[in-house]
Scaffold this motif. Sequence first.
Motif, PDB file in Angstrom:
ATOM      1  N   UNK A   1       0.834  -1.211   0.000  1.00 49.28           N
ATOM      2  CA  UNK A   1       0.000   0.000   0.000  1.00 49.28           C
ATOM      3  C   UNK A   1       0.867   1.259   0.000  1.00 49.28           C
ATOM      4  N   UNK A   2       1.955   1.249   0.764  1.00 49.54           N
ATOM      5  CA  UNK A   2       2.856   2.408   0.771  1.00 49.54           C
ATOM      6  C   UNK A   2       3.474   2.623  -0.607  1.00 49.54           C
ATOM      7  N   UNK A   3       3.862   1.533  -1.267  1.00 44.05           N
ATOM      8  CA  UNK A   3       4.400   1.624  -2.621  1.00 44.05           C
ATOM      9  C   UNK A   3       3.363   2.261  -3.547  1.00 44.05           C
ATOM     10  N   UNK A   4       2.146   1.771  -3.468  1.00 41.21           N
ATOM     11  CA  UNK A   4       1.057   2.311  -4.286  1.00 41.21           C
ATOM     12  C   UNK A   4       0.876   3.810  -4.010  1.00 41.21           C
ATOM     13  N   UNK A   5       0.860   4.202  -2.739  1.00 41.19           N
ATOM     14  CA  UNK A   5       0.699   5.617  -2.384  1.00 41.19           C
ATOM     15  C   UNK A   5       1.866   6.455  -2.900  1.00 41.19           C
ATOM     16  N   UNK A   6       3.078   5.915  -2.819  1.00 44.65           N
ATOM     17  CA  UNK A   6       4.251   6.633  -3.302  1.00 44.65           C
ATOM     18  C   UNK A   6       4.168   6.836  -4.810  1.00 44.65           C
ATOM     19  N   UNK A   7       3.720   5.819  -5.521  1.00 37.95           N
ATOM     20  CA  UNK A   7       3.560   5.942  -6.971  1.00 37.95           C
ATOM     21  C   UNK A   7       2.533   7.025  -7.290  1.00 37.95           C
ATOM     22  N   UNK A   8       1.436   7.049  -6.559  1.00 36.55           N
ATOM     23  CA  UNK A   8       0.423   8.071  -6.793  1.00 36.55           C
ATOM     24  C   UNK A   8       0.972   9.469  -6.498  1.00 36.55           C
ATOM     25  N   UNK A   9       1.789   9.605  -5.441  1.00 39.01           N
ATOM     26  CA  UNK A   9       2.425  10.893  -5.146  1.00 39.01           C
ATOM     27  C   UNK A   9       3.313  11.322  -6.311  1.00 39.01           C
TER      28      UNK A   9
END
Length: 158
Positions: free
Chosen positions: A42-50
Motif C-alpha cells: 500500500x505504501x508503494x502504491x501511495x508513493x507511486x500516486x504521489x
Amino acid sequence: MGATVALTLVTTAPVLASRSEPGSDDCQNSAALTADEARVCANFHNMVEDARRLDADAVLKHFWADGFSAALAGELLRDFPGWADGYRALLATTESLDRVDFPQVVVRTIAEDTILLLNTYDQRVVLQSGDVLEPTGYGTQVWVRRQSEWRIVHIAGE
C-alpha cells in the motif's frame, strides 16, 4: 546525474505520471501477503500516486534519510540529500509521462522489520525539452520499519 540514471532512480521507487491501467502497480502476490507486506504494498502504491502528481516532497517522505543508499548504474550512492535534489530536478524537467506500467511487483519479508519489494517497469516520459525517454527494467527497494512506520532505506535498479 544523467536523465537515464535519474529515471532509473525514479522507477526503482516512484514513477511519474498518470495511471496507465488500474491496478498496474498492485503487488502480484497480494493474496499471500502478511499484514506488514500488505502495508508496504500500500505504501508503494501511495508513493507511486504521489509521484504521478509530480509531488516530490510527498514521494521523499517514503524514505528514511539516515542510512539511505542506492545502487544504480554501477554506482553506490549514500547521499540522500543529493539524491533527493536530483529527484526534484528530474520532476522539474518532466512535462508528462505518457505510459507507466509495473508488470510485476512482489513483496517478501526478509527480517522482522525488513521487507524487500521487487518490481519491473515500462514507461514513456516526455521531458520539457521535448525529448522522449522509454525506460524499462527492474527495481529493488528495501523497506524498513522504525517507530511503526515503513519507509525505504535502499534502492537498486537497472
